[in-house]
Design a protein around this motif. Sequence first.
Motif, PDB file in Angstrom:
ATOM      1  N   TYR A 121      89.533  22.756 -12.869  1.00 50.12           N
ATOM      2  CA  TYR A 121      89.826  22.434 -14.161  1.00 50.12           C
ATOM      3  C   TYR A 121      89.421  21.093 -14.918  1.00 50.12           C
ATOM      4  O   TYR A 121      89.649  20.197 -14.252  1.00 50.12           O
ATOM      5  CB  TYR A 121      91.425  22.773 -14.381  1.00 50.12           C
ATOM      6  CG  TYR A 121      91.655  22.457 -15.796  1.00 50.12           C
ATOM      7  CD1 TYR A 121      91.908  23.304 -16.773  1.00 50.12           C
ATOM      8  CD2 TYR A 121      92.615  21.547 -16.165  1.00 50.12           C
ATOM      9  CE1 TYR A 121      92.174  23.365 -17.987  1.00 50.12           C
ATOM     10  CE2 TYR A 121      93.148  21.181 -17.499  1.00 50.12           C
ATOM     11  CZ  TYR A 121      92.990  22.094 -18.521  1.00 50.12           C
ATOM     12  OH  TYR A 121      93.468  21.972 -19.738  1.00 50.12           O
ATOM     13  N   MET A 122      89.165  21.404 -16.128  1.00 52.47           N
ATOM     14  CA  MET A 122      88.467  20.049 -16.968  1.00 52.47           C
ATOM     15  C   MET A 122      89.408  19.852 -18.017  1.00 52.47           C
ATOM     16  O   MET A 122      89.915  18.900 -17.920  1.00 52.47           O
ATOM     17  CB  MET A 122      87.234  20.342 -17.292  1.00 52.47           C
ATOM     18  CG  MET A 122      85.887  20.978 -16.450  1.00 52.47           C
ATOM     19  SD  MET A 122      85.870  19.614 -14.918  1.00 52.47           S
ATOM     20  CE  MET A 122      84.291  18.700 -15.869  1.00 52.47           C
ATOM     21  N   ASN A 123      89.598  20.691 -18.960  1.00 53.70           N
ATOM     22  CA  ASN A 123      90.479  20.351 -20.133  1.00 53.70           C
ATOM     23  C   ASN A 123      90.548  21.421 -20.952  1.00 53.70           C
ATOM     24  O   ASN A 123      89.961  22.668 -20.723  1.00 53.70           O
ATOM     25  CB  ASN A 123      89.704  19.030 -21.052  1.00 53.70           C
ATOM     26  CG  ASN A 123      88.526  19.307 -21.800  1.00 53.70           C
ATOM     27  OD1 ASN A 123      88.191  20.485 -22.083  1.00 53.70           O
ATOM     28  ND2 ASN A 123      88.093  18.367 -22.210  1.00 53.70           N
ATOM     29  N   SER A 124      91.228  21.457 -22.099  1.00 56.53           N
ATOM     30  CA  SER A 124      91.511  22.476 -23.071  1.00 56.53           C
ATOM     31  C   SER A 124      91.647  22.106 -24.602  1.00 56.53           C
ATOM     32  O   SER A 124      92.126  22.732 -25.324  1.00 56.53           O
ATOM     33  CB  SER A 124      92.956  23.343 -22.634  1.00 56.53           C
ATOM     34  OG  SER A 124      93.004  23.701 -21.287  1.00 56.53           O
ATOM     35  N   GLN A 168      87.143  14.842  -8.831  1.00 54.91           N
ATOM     36  CA  GLN A 168      87.056  16.139  -9.617  1.00 54.91           C
ATOM     37  C   GLN A 168      88.081  16.279 -10.819  1.00 54.91           C
ATOM     38  O   GLN A 168      88.820  17.007 -11.038  1.00 54.91           O
ATOM     39  CB  GLN A 168      87.704  17.094  -8.575  1.00 54.91           C
ATOM     40  CG  GLN A 168      86.550  17.255  -7.368  1.00 54.91           C
ATOM     41  CD  GLN A 168      86.947  18.519  -6.538  1.00 54.91           C
ATOM     42  OE1 GLN A 168      88.142  18.990  -6.537  1.00 54.91           O
ATOM     43  NE2 GLN A 168      85.864  19.039  -5.798  1.00 54.91           N
ATOM     44  N   LYS A 169      87.906  15.202 -11.578  1.00 56.32           N
ATOM     45  CA  LYS A 169      88.479  14.990 -13.099  1.00 56.32           C
ATOM     46  C   LYS A 169      87.826  14.350 -14.125  1.00 56.32           C
ATOM     47  O   LYS A 169      86.985  13.464 -13.752  1.00 56.32           O
ATOM     48  CB  LYS A 169      89.900  14.572 -13.009  1.00 56.32           C
ATOM     49  CG  LYS A 169      90.007  12.888 -12.294  1.00 56.32           C
ATOM     50  CD  LYS A 169      91.367  12.698 -12.039  1.00 56.32           C
ATOM     51  CE  LYS A 169      91.594  11.227 -11.830  1.00 56.32           C
ATOM     52  NZ  LYS A 169      92.815  10.934 -11.705  1.00 56.32           N
ATOM     53  N   LEU A 170      88.133  14.493 -15.472  1.00 59.95           N
ATOM     54  CA  LEU A 170      87.608  13.690 -16.423  1.00 59.95           C
ATOM     55  C   LEU A 170      88.392  12.467 -16.332  1.00 59.95           C
ATOM     56  O   LEU A 170      89.511  12.215 -15.979  1.00 59.95           O
ATOM     57  CB  LEU A 170      87.859  14.364 -17.699  1.00 59.95           C
ATOM     58  CG  LEU A 170      87.254  15.707 -17.893  1.00 59.95           C
ATOM     59  CD1 LEU A 170      87.581  16.584 -19.036  1.00 59.95           C
ATOM     60  CD2 LEU A 170      85.617  15.466 -17.814  1.00 59.95           C
ATOM     61  N   VAL A 171      87.424  11.309 -16.577  1.00 59.79           N
ATOM     62  CA  VAL A 171      88.169   9.860 -16.538  1.00 59.79           C
ATOM     63  C   VAL A 171      87.787   9.201 -17.948  1.00 59.79           C
ATOM     64  O   VAL A 171      86.733   9.432 -18.259  1.00 59.79           O
ATOM     65  CB  VAL A 171      87.727   9.036 -15.406  1.00 59.79           C
ATOM     66  CG1 VAL A 171      88.358   9.924 -14.031  1.00 59.79           C
ATOM     67  CG2 VAL A 171      85.948   8.967 -15.174  1.00 59.79           C
ATOM     68  N   GLY A 172      88.443   8.181 -17.990  1.00 58.21           N
ATOM     69  CA  GLY A 172      88.000   7.297 -19.362  1.00 58.21           C
ATOM     70  C   GLY A 172      88.444   7.931 -20.504  1.00 58.21           C
ATOM     71  O   GLY A 172      88.755   8.877 -20.623  1.00 58.21           O
TER      72      GLY A 172
END
Length: 541
Positions: A121-124, A168-172
């Motif tokens: 899962y990345m974002n929504s 395994q995720k978005l950062v920053g």
Amino acid sequence: MPKLTNPILPGFNPDPSILRVGEDYYIATSTFEWYPGVQIHHSRDLANWELVTRPLTRKSQLDMRGDPDSCGIWAPCLSYADGLFWLIYTDVKRKDGSFKDAHNYLVTAPSIEGPWSDPIYMNSSGFDPSLFHDDDGKKWFVNMLWDHRVRPLLFAGIALQEYDHKAQKLVGPVKNIYKGTDLKLVEGPHLYKRNGKDGRPWYYLMTAEGGTGYDHAITFARSRSIDGPYETHPEKYVVTAKDSPLNKLQRAGHGDWVETPDGKTYIVHLTGRPTTQKRRCVLGRETAIQEAEWRDDDWLWLKHGTNVPALEVEVPGTRDEAKYWAERRYAFDSALDKDFQWLRTPETERIFRVGNGKLRLFGRESIGSWFEQALVARRQTHFSFDAETSVDFAATDERTMAGLVAYYGRYNFFYLAVTAHADGQRELLIMSSEASFPDGRLQFPAAPVTIPNEGKIKLALTIRGPRLQFFYGLEGEALQPIGPVLDASILSDECGGHAEHGSFTGAFVGMAAHDLNGTASPADFDYFLYRPQHDPSDRYD
């Protein structure tokens, strides 16, 4: 080089993302509510394309039960890095109103055929995501931003955020890097990096604008830094037909570009080919290709000199026209042919079974259900064609039905069904949902025809441009017409039950079974035939 007539992927194949790995080209396109998710075609010459996989095949990757028409899988992005194929996609759970529940995911695979991983899962925060692999090893996730406070259009720009694959995720931080042009509705972002004439790198951003209707366009921008500021192309739109209403390729936008091994550049983009005076795109949003060139100003331009998409384009290969016009007769000996899809559900055992020369459909919810219905179909890829099948179905009353369907969505379909009267007498009934939005009520274009209570029934239809005619035949008898000539042009985005920019798929033809008694009554289909036809009235044949 030989010339090819667009589109390269006819029929419902929108939002193309193109990738070259060595000598191999791949295009990923949207599938919306049709399962399995995402179509990936392969070519070695940009002219001949073969469907090689639909990677989202299991419940852990995708479950679209409840997704409304034209929701589901939007705008996939395919890339290759670190020995892996990377596929970004959106599963849209709601699209009407001020909010969009658009969930973005990532899957990977060591080869295009898979196995494809479970999703990350990345974002929504918005839809149409893509992943950019920079040459310093960093990975960047971009998607359009949806803002329910912005009036009237709700599109807030293009967001950029770093992706940490180890974590395994978005950062920053999230940065809005591009607000688009005065055409509005900026979406469909793809990031690239390319050296300019001076040897210094440019970051290029290709986006879609103007919605999905006749104002659609591809916008191009660039920056020396990945996070901007981005300046827009001098022409603004590198591909559009919005000011050329007589061009045969309309609704041109949402694209991607690729370079060949010998340095040529091509843009792929979605397009629609309207027919009838009402300008209805029965084949949905298709994929076309244009040759482009990099000029001394470090901008990309269409090679033929305007930004209006060309119907004929030079590509390295020559298309096999005989294959395109070939009749397809589908048998059901083992697995379902890859041309077929179904609606929404990953639990295929509840809606169909293939084997012993039959496709068995288990009647489930009503036609138009957004949850679980047994409808298996293939794309309409020609303006004129014949379709035929044979069904064995023991209908018991008016709530059990099975047969041949020409389908776009809940609000536009034609269904020739073997059903029964309340007294149990079998009959043939034509049902349509023509122009019935918003209530979705059925129409019955002809009186039912009584048929024997036992025996197989042959069902067929012909479509010649905007004209649809159903046929039927009892065992051992010739086909005969049933009902009036119907308006096939309603199987189009323009009649999908939403205003412009609201319906996104295309016409299908196939087999269906429905049992509103909840007993999952089975219907057995022996074969399915799809025969393309040349018709003098078609604009494109």
